[in-house]
Write an enzyme that holds these catalytic residues in place. Structure first.
Site, PDB file in Angstrom:
ATOM      1  CG  HIS A 235      47.899  61.614  19.207  1.00 48.62           C
ATOM      2  ND1 HIS A 235      46.993  61.021  18.352  1.00 48.62           N
ATOM      3  CD2 HIS A 235      48.206  60.695  20.410  1.00 48.62           C
ATOM      4  CE1 HIS A 235      46.729  59.413  18.956  1.00 48.62           C
ATOM      5  NE2 HIS A 235      47.604  59.395  20.119  1.00 48.62           N
TER       6      HIS A 235
ATOM      7  CB  CYS B 233      47.368  64.921  13.039  1.00 47.09           C
ATOM      8  SG  CYS B 233      47.061  63.195  13.388  1.00 47.09           S
TER       9      CYS B 233
END
Length: 464
Positions: free
Chosen positions: A172, A200
């Site tokens: 992440h 992301c």
């Protein structure tokens, strides 16, 4: 992602987050300093008369079975490098190592990266696991600074002037940051080196930070303002159903599976970038990300062989210019993959069972945490900027070529202030890093952040 040049060459891959210009350059080994400040080399082609060593640093930035895919990606990368001829002494692995023998794993001691896939866990070095998989050790490893290590195998990148360095990070991320299994965030300003980055908003790690006149080439899973995607998830195949979790990430499996089958003496970084770019889009515009390049793109003409070696079994493989795209592959937003995992556990557990109650608690806990983070960031914004202006300020995306924030010390300070009074942002909440960066850009002080955070967060929800 690759860095290559007059001295040691570095390759950087990132799946989910950001990377920043090298503020630690003064601490790099002298050979790497020579490389960074040396003259940019011309396109080297695929000359297999390679001198020096290959080094690789592989990082899975998460823990927990719901994040199975990140450690699976890293283990798969290890197998490719090992088959390519790299020695274990030159491959350094960061992974929490809580997946292979997790109670939820239907194949104890085995990790796969695709449906019905082969075991990619066997033989993977356990260099920095559990509490030792942290930011400080990562910096010490890539800087070759053994004295700064705390635990682990003690392996560091000890590169020479003709060596090639490959760094791959998957997990992440959020605007301006990458997560690690333990401890503090990895901030772009402190990191900007080189690697394939899956995360992301991973483009925000390099945007406005990585100059194009250094011998560094980087590629990321997404641009500065979009999420990346998990793949091989339970709803995609019956072969994944028993895992209740995603086995890989779209960007990562794209370059990994491409590397599995090709003669890497015949494929350049640019060729692989184009293949991965096509597959990551996968014909689903609302569920895909834009693979990006940063740094000195002239170096993309270099051969993958320089950094990854090549599997002898792939000798003379004919490269397919336009391979078919798996348009039927279902993908899940990186941030929602753990929610999908908890939902599947709850849905499949027998009614009234202990497993059902436990799964429901996990699912409700994740939903509660998400609601808390979303509410608290939005409410803090309203207190600081007023109801009418808050959304505009928090969601502003700066023009191309500008870093996410000007004052990185302010950014770190406001993040730590929020987490002190409102609890961890969590992997889900790192998407709000842009909002916090914009608070700094708007001139918010720590005193103002403390006041807004304490007024907003009367009770911090438990972490599950």
């Amino acid at each position: 992602m690759v860095c290559s040049g007059h001295g040691a060459s570095i390759v950087l891959l990132a799946l989910s987050c950001l990377i920043v210009p090298i503020t630690y350059a003064s601490k790099l080994p002298s050979e790497v300093l020579d490389f960074i400040h040396g003259d940019t080399i011309k396109n080297a082609g695929c000359n297999t008369n390679l001198s020096g060593k290959r080094w690789a640093v592989l990082v899975a930035g998460s823990n927990g079975y719901d994040n199975y895919r990140h450690q699976a990606d890293v283990c798969h990368a290890y197998q490719i490098l090992k088959k390519g001829g790299l020695k274990d002494e030159n491959i350094i692995v960061f992974m929490y190592d809580d997946i292979a023998f997790n109670d939820n794993n239907p194949r104890p001691g085995v990790i796969i990266n695709e449906p019905n896939g082969a075991d990619v866990y066997q033989g993977v070095p356990k260099d920095y696991t559990k509490d030792h998989a942290n930011v400080k050790n990562f910096y010490a490893v890539i800087l070759g600074n053994k004295s700064a290590l705390t635990g682990g195998s003690g392996k560091v990148v000890n590169s020479g002037p003709n060596d090639h360095i490959f760094i791959y990070y998957t997990d992440h991320g959020g605007p301006g940051v990458l997560a690690m299994p333990n401890g503090e965030y990895m901030y772009a300003q402190d990191l900007n080196n080189v690697f394939y980055l899956e995360a992301c908003e991973s483009g925000s790690i390099f945007e406005g930070l990585l100059p194009n006149n250094l011998n560094i080439y980087a590629t990321t899973a997404s641009n500065v303002s979009e999420d990346s995607y998990a793949a091989y998830c339970p709803e995609d195949s019956t072969a994944v159903e028993e895992y209740d979790t995603c086995l890989g990430d779209l960007y990562s499996i794209s370059w990994l599976e491409d590397s599995d089958k090709h003669d890497l003496r015949q494929e350049t970084l640019q060729k692989q970038y184009e293949v991965v770019q096509r597959r990551t889009v996968a014909g689903v515009s609302d569920r895909s990300s834009h693979v990006m390049q940063y740094g000195n793109t002239e170096q993309s003409n270099e051969c993958l062989y320089y950094y990854m070696g090549t599997n002898p079994a792939n000798d003379n493989y004919t490269f397919v210019e336009n391979p078919s795209s798996p348009s039927t592959l279902r993908v899940v937003n990186q941030r929602d993959a753990n929610l999908l995992h908890f939902w599947h556990k709850y849905h499949k557990a027998p009614a009234g069972s202990h497993e059902k109650l436990k799964a429901q608690k996990e699912l409700n806990g994740e939903i509660s945490l998400r609601k808390h983070v979303d509410y608290s960031i939005n409410h803090i914004g309203e207190l600081l900027f007023g109801n009418g202006n808050s959304s505009k300020v928090l969601k502003t995306v700066r023009p191309s070529g500008q870093p996410i924030v000007d004052d990185w010390n302010c950014f770190k300070m406001l993040v730590s202030t929020y987490e002190k009074y409102c609890g961890s942002l969590s992997k889900y909440g790192t998407q709000h890093m842009r909002a916090i960066a914009n608070m700094c850009n708007a001139g918010v002080t720590m005193k103002q952040m403390v006041a807004a955070s304490t007024q907003t967060c009367f009770k911090i929800p438990p972490t599950y």
